[in-house]
Design a protein around this motif. Structure first.
Motif, mmCIF file in Angstrom:
data_model
loop_
_atom_site.group_PDB
_atom_site.id
_atom_site.type_symbol
_atom_site.label_atom_id
_atom_site.label_comp_id
_atom_site.label_asym_id
_atom_site.label_seq_id
_atom_site.Cartn_x
_atom_site.Cartn_y
_atom_site.Cartn_z
ATOM 1 N N ASN A 139 0.818 -1.225 0.000
ATOM 2 C CA ASN A 139 0.000 0.000 0.000
ATOM 3 C C ASN A 139 0.848 1.269 0.000
ATOM 4 O O ASN A 139 0.320 2.374 -0.100
ATOM 5 C CB ASN A 139 -0.924 0.012 1.219
ATOM 6 C CG ASN A 139 -1.929 -1.124 1.172
ATOM 7 O OD1 ASN A 139 -2.537 -1.371 0.126
ATOM 8 N ND2 ASN A 139 -2.094 -1.826 2.281
ATOM 9 N N GLY A 140 2.167 1.110 0.148
ATOM 10 C CA GLY A 140 3.050 2.273 0.165
ATOM 11 C C GLY A 140 3.845 2.395 1.450
ATOM 12 O O GLY A 140 3.973 1.422 2.215
ATOM 13 N N ALA A 141 4.377 3.576 1.711
ATOM 14 C CA ALA A 141 5.175 3.813 2.915
ATOM 15 C C ALA A 141 4.263 3.876 4.137
ATOM 16 O O ALA A 141 3.191 4.474 4.095
ATOM 17 C CB ALA A 141 5.954 5.115 2.769
ATOM 18 N N TYR A 142 4.718 3.258 5.230
ATOM 19 C CA TYR A 142 3.883 3.272 6.436
ATOM 20 C C TYR A 142 4.698 3.559 7.708
ATOM 21 O O TYR A 142 4.220 3.371 8.819
ATOM 22 C CB TYR A 142 3.116 1.959 6.585
ATOM 23 C CG TYR A 142 3.976 0.739 6.837
ATOM 24 C CD1 TYR A 142 4.288 0.319 8.139
ATOM 25 C CD2 TYR A 142 4.472 -0.017 5.782
ATOM 26 C CE1 TYR A 142 5.065 -0.800 8.373
ATOM 27 C CE2 TYR A 142 5.247 -1.144 5.999
ATOM 28 C CZ TYR A 142 5.533 -1.530 7.300
ATOM 29 O OH TYR A 142 6.306 -2.644 7.528
ATOM 30 N N GLY A 143 5.929 4.053 7.542
ATOM 31 C CA GLY A 143 6.711 4.407 8.720
ATOM 32 C C GLY A 143 8.204 4.268 8.465
ATOM 33 O O GLY A 143 8.639 4.088 7.324
#
Length: 411
Positions: A139-143
């Motif tokens: 889903n992409g960058a998450y942290g």
């Protein structure tokens, strides 16, 4: 919305403040022991925060990817930058060339302004904290994952780590490493706004020249020219017009050398046409007809340049001026308007004010600074392949990209 901003420099602090004041829960991560370490030394410690010129002129001073910056600069202009600081109690002044500085001439006032704004907006600031990697899934960058192996989770991640110049301030290219690891193209980072190294050394170090025209030629073709002030150093030349020229020519500089014959030509009398200069020489020679050439030329230039100009003209410094022929006088006039040096390189990255090159702007959406490859991953400031000439333009690029990200992310 939770946002992690990596990098506590100009773009990172601006981004964090603007996000937080509009309701985002922001964590700002900085690997140094304090914020704004590079900002502290910009403008020789005075901090040239922007340039108060019309945007049409501003774009003329962007060296790389000016078109990419259109939305960002119209969204957050030099006037907006000035309002940002003045609304928070920092009095500014405009100097020659529309350069904007804090009235106090102290970069610490700009940093203190940011620190206060971060506190007011309840931004969590984590100093002495190194990011090891960016956390990404389908889903992409998450942290981000930091050096203690702790994971700081977020809805969006902003990389604001700057370039590679002044590495003692922490600009070690971390953002490029993460960008590459996540599939982005990184345009080769090179020092920009940096002194130029010359082959010829005439013992001119310390000599400052004003109102001269310096041009760079590749073989016989003039490619760039700047008018203003320059300074000779023990390895070459520096000063405002030289720094600008370095940014214009560093794309020609690869693998530690220039890909051809490059020369720096200095016109000591740019206000005088060839004809007017010839008449000036005739007049000077007539007034001191029996005098040696080396003793007449100081009336036209700094004494330390006399031997250089005579040598390049091919004349004899002890020749009496009343014996100088028309052809010799023309050669002398040419040398005065074309004092020539061989360019052998640029100073290293730690002498550069900013970095040219960086994350390829073709892979970044200019409307929100988000990666086109990784959802919820943003790049702002000098880590991008954007750079401009000296005069406050580069800090404005940092602030404008930060605003563009913050404005779009919260919509």
């Amino acid at each position: 919305m939770k946002v992690v901003v990596v990098g506590g420099g100009a773009s990172g602090m601006m981004c964090a403040v603007l996000l937080a004041q509009n309701g985002a829960d922001v964590t700002l991560i900085e690997k140094n022991e304090k914020l704004g370490k590079k900002l502290f030394i910009t403008g020789k410690g005075r901090c040239n925060v922007t340039n108060d010129c019309q945007l049409t002129e501003f774009f003329e001073n962007i060296v790389t990817n000016g078109k990419f910056m259109t939305s960002a600069l119209y969204g957050f202009s030099p006037k907006d930058t000035m309002d940002f600081f003045e609304d928070r109690g920092v009095k500014l002044k405009v100097e020659r060339g529309n350069r904007v500085f804090p009235q106090s001439d102290k970069s610490s006032d700009i940093i203190r302004c940011f620190e206060k704004a971060l506190k007011v907006c309840s931004v969590e600031v984590r100093l002495n904290t190194c990011v090891k990697s960016i956390l990404v899934d389908e889903n992409g960058a998450y942290g981000v994952k930091i050096d203690t192996d702790e994971r700081i989770l977020a809805d969006k991640v902003v990389i604001a780590t700057g370039g590679i110049t002044y590495q003692a301030t922490g600009s070690t290219g971390d953002g490029y490493k993460w960008a590459k690891a996540l599939g982005h193209n990184v345009i080769e980072p090179k020092p920009a706004l940096v002194p130029i190294l010359l082959k010829e050394q005439y013992g001119l170090q310390g000599l400052s020249l004003k109102n001269v025209c310096a041009s760079v030629k590749k073989e016989e073709k003039m490619i760039f020219s700047q008018f203003g002030e320059m300074l000779f150093t023990h390895t070459g030349v520096s000063g405002p017009i030289i720094l600008s020229l370095s940014s214009l020519i560093n794309k020609h500089y690869s693998a530690g050398k220039f890909d051809g014959k490059y020369y720096l030509c200095v016109d000591l009398k740019p206000a005088l046409s060839d004809e007017v200069l010839q008449n000036r020489l005739i007049r000077e020679f007539a007034q001191r007809s029996n005098t040696e050439l080396k003793n007449v030329l100081p009336a036209l230039m700094p004494k330390s340049l006399v031997s250089v100009v005579i040598k390049q003209s091919g004349l004899n410094e002890k020749q009496a001026v009343n014996s100088i022929t028309k052809e010799q006088r023309e050669r002398l006039a040419y040398a005065i308007k074309n004092m020539t040096f061989t360019i052998v390189g640029l100073e290293n990255v730690n002498a550069g004010i900013i970095t040219s090159g960086g994350v390829d702007c073709k892979q970044i959406n200019p409307k929100d600074m988000m990666s086109k490859l990784i959802n919820n991953l943003y790049f702002v400031g000098e880590v991008l392949d954007i750079d401009a000439l000296t005069g406050g333009f580069n800090l404005q690029l940092a602030f404008s990209t930060a605003h563009q990200m913050s404005k779009s992310a919260l919509n």
